[in-house]
Design an enzyme around this catalytic site. Structure first.
Site, PDB file in Angstrom:
ATOM      1  N   LYS A  85    -114.014  33.230  40.577  1.00  0.00           N
ATOM      2  CA  LYS A  85    -112.795  32.672  39.997  1.00  0.00           C
ATOM      3  C   LYS A  85    -112.104  31.872  41.086  1.00  0.00           C
ATOM      4  O   LYS A  85    -112.315  32.121  42.285  1.00  0.00           O
ATOM      5  CB  LYS A  85    -111.894  33.820  39.546  1.00  0.00           C
ATOM      6  N   GLY A 185     -99.103  36.742  22.261  1.00  0.00           N
ATOM      7  CA  GLY A 185     -99.622  35.491  22.829  1.00  0.00           C
ATOM      8  C   GLY A 185    -100.361  34.695  21.784  1.00  0.00           C
ATOM      9  O   GLY A 185    -101.393  35.136  21.268  1.00  0.00           O
ATOM     10  N   VAL A 189    -106.400  31.071  22.494  1.00  0.00           N
ATOM     11  CA  VAL A 189    -107.210  32.157  21.927  1.00  0.00           C
ATOM     12  C   VAL A 189    -106.429  32.892  20.835  1.00  0.00           C
ATOM     13  O   VAL A 189    -106.956  33.157  19.749  1.00  0.00           O
ATOM     14  CB  VAL A 189    -107.638  33.165  23.020  1.00  0.00           C
ATOM     15  N   TYR A 191    -104.059  32.042  18.823  1.00  0.00           N
ATOM     16  CA  TYR A 191    -103.912  31.327  17.545  1.00  0.00           C
ATOM     17  C   TYR A 191    -105.180  31.478  16.693  1.00  0.00           C
ATOM     18  O   TYR A 191    -105.125  31.808  15.519  1.00  0.00           O
ATOM     19  CB  TYR A 191    -103.616  29.847  17.808  1.00  0.00           C
TER      20      TYR A 191
END
Ligand code: NAI
Length: 362
Positions: A85, A185, A189, A191
């Site tokens: 990452k 949230g 993702v 939605y």
């Protein structure tokens, strides 16, 4: 702990990281860290997070934790890839990304010669990836220069497959008819996850700090909104954290009313070693985040590895079987997270994912 200075080498040894590099580009002011946790099973693909951290220690903790999680994710998804990452440390909030910044990051990535392959994460879009690709070949998820585009619909699909496994394990039929799903949230993702819940008959309770995202989900999916401060403790059957990580520690877990937790956010639990057994003790079934949110990685890594569209879909659907296997194995372990970590250790030791690599080579 996150505010304490990081003993970088000590953390690397404890977590098993191979390589952590800091970079400062004097021309653009870019400050970035790339952490490669493991290349044992292959080159390491992982997103670049662009974020304004309160201090560099938090950035270091974030990149160390996230890169470790990527190894776990790749291993559980049976991909012949490692885990890594990167983070870009913004000097202040809300700074617009620039081509010069992205290209500087691209040059940094290029120094790894393909051992690290960048992709999107929070704060980055496909345009940024395409800018990075002007300086390196080692990034995925752009719109024009590289293939893949935004992986989040595939992450949402995989998380929904993970939820199906949780429902099966709990003895409920796969549909969500009559069930309430709380989603924290409503971004890329969240939605799409809401859309899937709505289409399969689930009732939605949602929260986001961005009110336009909330309005959209109310309008399109008949969701009910609650204050962001209430979403984790709202009465519901399923809680799906799809915002940022570290949202559930002992205090929050004590208030959770859901019987299933399954969401896309990375590192949902503050301290999984401690918090996952507490969820089990409370009778809350937890679909481990790095198992259920692997859909985006499967998409991008799969394209990188040359898998066909059918193979990509098959592997995304396999998230349901893998999650179910882990939930079953957790019957003899302290928690579902421990069962998932046992799968990671076993596959890393046996090199199972490597065999998949050879099976699909060419
Ligand atoms: P995003 O940035 O598009 O969406 C995040 C949403 O969470 C935003 O709408 C934001 O306003 C909201 N939010 C932030 N803090 C909140 C709070 N306290 N309460 C309620 N809402 C809050 O990010 P994306 O891409 O949807 O990712 C969501 C999570 O899933 C992240 O943790 C990410 O690391 C993880 N993830 C994403 C993948 C992907 O393919 N995009 C892949 C695997 C994991």
């Amino acid at each position: 702990m996150e505010n304490d200075p990081v003993n970088v080498l000590g953390e690397m040894m404890a977590r098993g990281h191979e390589r952590v590099c800091c970079h400062f580009d004097a021309r653009t002011g870019l400050r970035a860290i790339i952490a490669i946790h493991s290349t044992r099973l292959g080159n390491a693909l992982g997103g670049t997070r662009r974020w304004c951290y309160p201090n560099e220690h938090e950035a270091m903790y974030d990149v160390l934790r996230l890169s470790e999680g990527m190894t776990c994710k790749a291993v559980c998804a049976n991909l012949p890839m490692g885990g890594a990452k990167s983070v870009i440390l913004l000097p202040e909030k809300g700074l617009e990304p620039t081509e010069a910044e992205a290209r500087a990051m691209g040059r940094f990535i290029d120094t790894f010669d393909g051992a690290y392959i960048a992709a999107e994460d929070v704060g980055l879009d496909a345009q940024f990836i395409d800018w990075m690709l002007m300086e390196t070949d080692h990034a995925m998820g752009g719109d024009t220069v590289s293939t893949g585009g935004d992986p989040s619909p595939f992450t949402a699909r995989g998380t929904f497959n993970g939820l199906s496994a949780c429902l099966r394990h709990a003895g409920r039929r796969a549909g969500l008819d009559g069930m309430t799903v709380a989603v924290q949230g409503l971004g890329h993702v969240g939605y799409d996850f809401c859309r899937r819940v709505h289409e399969t008959g689930g009732r939605l309770v949602v929260a986001d700090i961005d009110s336009t995202r909330v309005e959209r989900v109310i309008d399109e999916f008949a969701a009910m909104a609650v204050d962001p401060g209430e979403i984790l403790s709202v009465p519901c059957d399923v809680l799906a954290p799809c915002a940022l990580g570290a949202v559930l520690g002992p205090d929050e877990i004590a208030d959770v009313q859901a019987s299933i937790i399954c969401g896309a956010a990375n590192n949902i639990l503050l301290d999984p070693e401690r918090d996952a057994p507490e969820l089990a003790r409370r009778g809350i079934l937890y679909g481990p985040d790095f198992v259920v949110n692997a859909g985006g990685l499967i998409w991008l890594a799969g394209l990188h590895l040359g898998y066909s569209r059918e193979e990509l879909d098959r592997r995304n659907d396999l998230i349901e079987d893998t999650t179910l296997e882990i939930l079953e194995q957790a019957r003899t372990r302290p928690s579902t997270w421990h069962a998932a970590m046992a799968m990671v250790d076993r596959r890393l030791t046996e090199g199972t994912a490597c065999e998949e690599k050879h099976a699909h080579a060419g």
